[in-house]
Enzyme design. Structure first.
Site, PDB file in Angstrom:
ATOM      1  N   GLU A   1       0.875  -1.228  -0.018  1.00  0.00           N
ATOM      2  CA  GLU A   1       0.002   0.083   0.037  1.00  0.00           C
ATOM      3  C   GLU A   1       0.890   1.269  -0.083  1.00  0.00           C
ATOM      4  OE1 GLU A   1      -3.443  -2.143   2.816  1.00  0.00           O
ATOM      5  OE2 GLU A   1      -2.131  -0.796   3.638  1.00  0.00           O
TER       6      GLU A   1
ATOM      7  N   GLU B   1     -10.969  -4.804  -2.318  1.00  0.00           N
ATOM      8  CA  GLU B   1     -10.455  -6.321  -1.813  1.00  0.00           C
ATOM      9  C   GLU B   1     -11.261  -6.275  -0.527  1.00  0.00           C
ATOM     10  OE1 GLU B   1      -5.766  -6.434  -3.674  1.00  0.00           O
ATOM     11  OE2 GLU B   1      -6.008  -5.981  -1.351  1.00  0.00           O
TER      12      GLU B   1
END
EC number: 3.2.1.2
Length: 528
Positions: A251, A448
């Site tokens: 991320e 997700e």
């Protein structure tokens, strides 16, 4: 994956499972929405061809791009059906040459293919591909997994990971990078107490020759280009999506969690990671340029510790130091360094993959805890901040749009529980905030779930709501994480099967549907 998972996956691919999907004798497979090849540019896909009445088909108004490059479209269409992927085990390959539990992975692919998912996601780690030398790449194991997906007729989303604690026996960083960090500890992110993150290189050294005479950015580019060369023949047939890792857990964020801890389990405020000598030098230079040299000596002295509440110290309290000229100076600089890192890596990735027919994407954190606090401390410490209490995700969405990159948002299964309520959690508001930022700048989103361990089967309606029935900014794809023994267990597989069927397939005859479901459940082996 072990023998138990192989058995579960084989049962899932049984004739009864095929009947549930509609492939059994006397029962035509359900018609569904299909896609043409993906196309670069605003991360939009090409032609949407409707093969039947699929429930996953969605359509909404477009979003106008506010700024962009040659890779951006003038309009980002919010049109089409969400593609569904299932994540493969994170440790599918751990030594570069061998596929772990190859039979189980193959059986798992066959099962989800029969169920009707579009593809699978494969995590590819820099530490596995280039473990011992900066001059040698090993793609054999990952290539074998990609060939399995091709043979099953599945699309493949590849996530290229360069940072973070992967888990599953996957090394954190290549050993030769670790050797460089042993010689110069300041190339690693460092907290105020001197704690080093052994899994993440400081963004401040992105362009410095600290890795065998080359910069980390140059090494990342070599990794990406080697991947393109090794998988070139699959870009026209199998590989439809490439997700670029930008930081911990893949991320775009600072590693604001305690060194050595599990980033996926941490829900504290966190601490600023600006204490390696390279970050401190840049902070000092920035403060001096603005005429406030004292502001550049260190990070905030009155910020809370990792697990403390925002109210435990002065900085993040309502109307605290964060809301002062100094607070705005520091948080703007800190967020700007994160943004510059993302811009550099995505710009490089756009050049590497620009000629390939793939949808380029990258992940952002879904830090919903303490989102209800005025200062939004967890987001700020992770690097998401904008002056005047504006949307901290907005500058990030703008950079993503400029590079034609889809923003992947994890946690679309998150519901607020009692523990999260005590930490000011607000997942709904955060998701709206992220969508608004993407819509404003013309960036597309994908989704997700947090993880299978954290996703209770009751979360399936939540996921469906976020990816199918949402009125604005529906995701271009959704990845369910991840395949393993628990995934194919009798407790999880039947509800997951119902979830996929509800969002992918057309209408079914109720009697046939029930009979097939019961038959399939009975054939699943019990845990031993």
């Amino acid at each position: 994956m072990d023998a138990l998972q192989t058995q579960h996956a084989a049962a899932a691919a049984s004739p009864a499972a095929r009947r549930l999907r509609g492939g059994g004798a006397g029962h035509a497979a359900p018609r569904r929405v299909e896609f043409g090849r993906p196309r670069r540019g605003g991360s939009a896909r090409d032609v949407l061809s409707v093969a039947g009445p699929g429930r996953f088909s969605v359509q909404a108004a477009g979003a106008v791009v506010q700024g962009g490059t040659k890779n951006s479209r003038d309009v980002v269409e919010d049109v089409g059906a969400v593609r569904l992927f299932v994540g493969l085990p994170i440790n599918s390959v751990t030594d570069g040459a061998t596929v772990n539990s190859a039979r189980g992975i193959e059986a798992g692919m066959r099962a989800v293919k029969l169920l009707g998912v579009d593809g699978v996601e494969l995590q590819v780690f820099w530490s596995v591909v280039q473990p011992e030398s900066p001059d040698k790449f090993s793609w054999t194991g990952y290539r074998a997994v990609a060939d399995m997906a091709r043979d099953e007729g599945l699309s493949l989303r590849v996530s290229l990971r360069i940072h973070g604690s992967p888990g599953g026996s996957v090394p954190k960083l290549p050993s030769w990078v670790g050797a460089a960090a042993a010689k110069d500890r300041d190339i690693l992110f460092t907290d105020g107490a001197g704690g080093r993150h052994e899994d993440c290189l400081s963004f401040a050294v992105d362009e410095l020759p600290v890795l065998a005479g080359m910069s980390p950015l140059q090494r990342y580019e070599a990794f990406f280009r080697s991947f393109v060369d090794a998988f070139d023949d699959l870009f026209e047939s199998t590989i439809t999506d490439v997700t670029v890792g930008l930081g911990p857990n893949g991320e775009l964020r600072y590693p604001s969690y305690p060194p050595g801890s599990d980033v996926t389990q941490f829900i504290g405020v966190g601490e600023f990671q600006c204490y390696d000598k390279y970050m401190l030098a840049q902070l000092r230079q920035h403060a001096e340029a603005l005429g406030n040299p004292m502001w550049g000596l260190a990070g905030p002295h009155n910020a809370p510790g990792y697990d403390e509440s925002p109210d435990s110290s002065e900085f993040f309290r309502d109307h605290g130091s964060w809301d002062s000229p100094y607070g705005d100076f520091f948080l703007s600089w800190y967020a700007g360094k994160l943004l510059s890192h993302g811009d550099r890596v995505l710009g490089m990735a756009s050049r590497v993959f620009g000629s390939k027919p793939v949808e380029l994407s990258a992940k952002v954190p879904f830090m919903h805890w303490w989102h209800g606090a005025q200062s939004r401390p967890a987001e700020a410490v992770a690097g998401f901040y904008k002056s005047n209490k504006k949307n901290g995700y907005s500058p990030v969405a703008k950079v993503f749009a400029q590079h034609g990159c889809t923003m992947v948002v994890p946690g679309m299964d998150v519901c607020m529980n009692k523990q999260q309520r005590n930490t000011g959690s607000s997942p709904d508001k955060l998701l709206v905030q992220i969508k608004n930022a993407c819509r404003r700048h013309g960036a597309r989103i994908a989704g997700e779930n947090a993880s299978l361990v954290m996703t209770h089967t009751s979360s399936f309606p939540r996921i469906k709501s976020n990816i199918v029935t949402a009125e604005l900014m529906r995701p271009t794809f959704f990845t369910y994480r991840r395949m393993g023994a628990e995934f194919f267990s009798p407790e999880h597989w039947p509800p997951f099967m119902e979830f996929v069927r509800s969002v992918v397939c057309g209408e079914w005859d109720e009697d046939d549907e029930t009979a097939a479901a019961v038959s399939t459940y009975d054939e699943l082996p019990q845990p031993v």
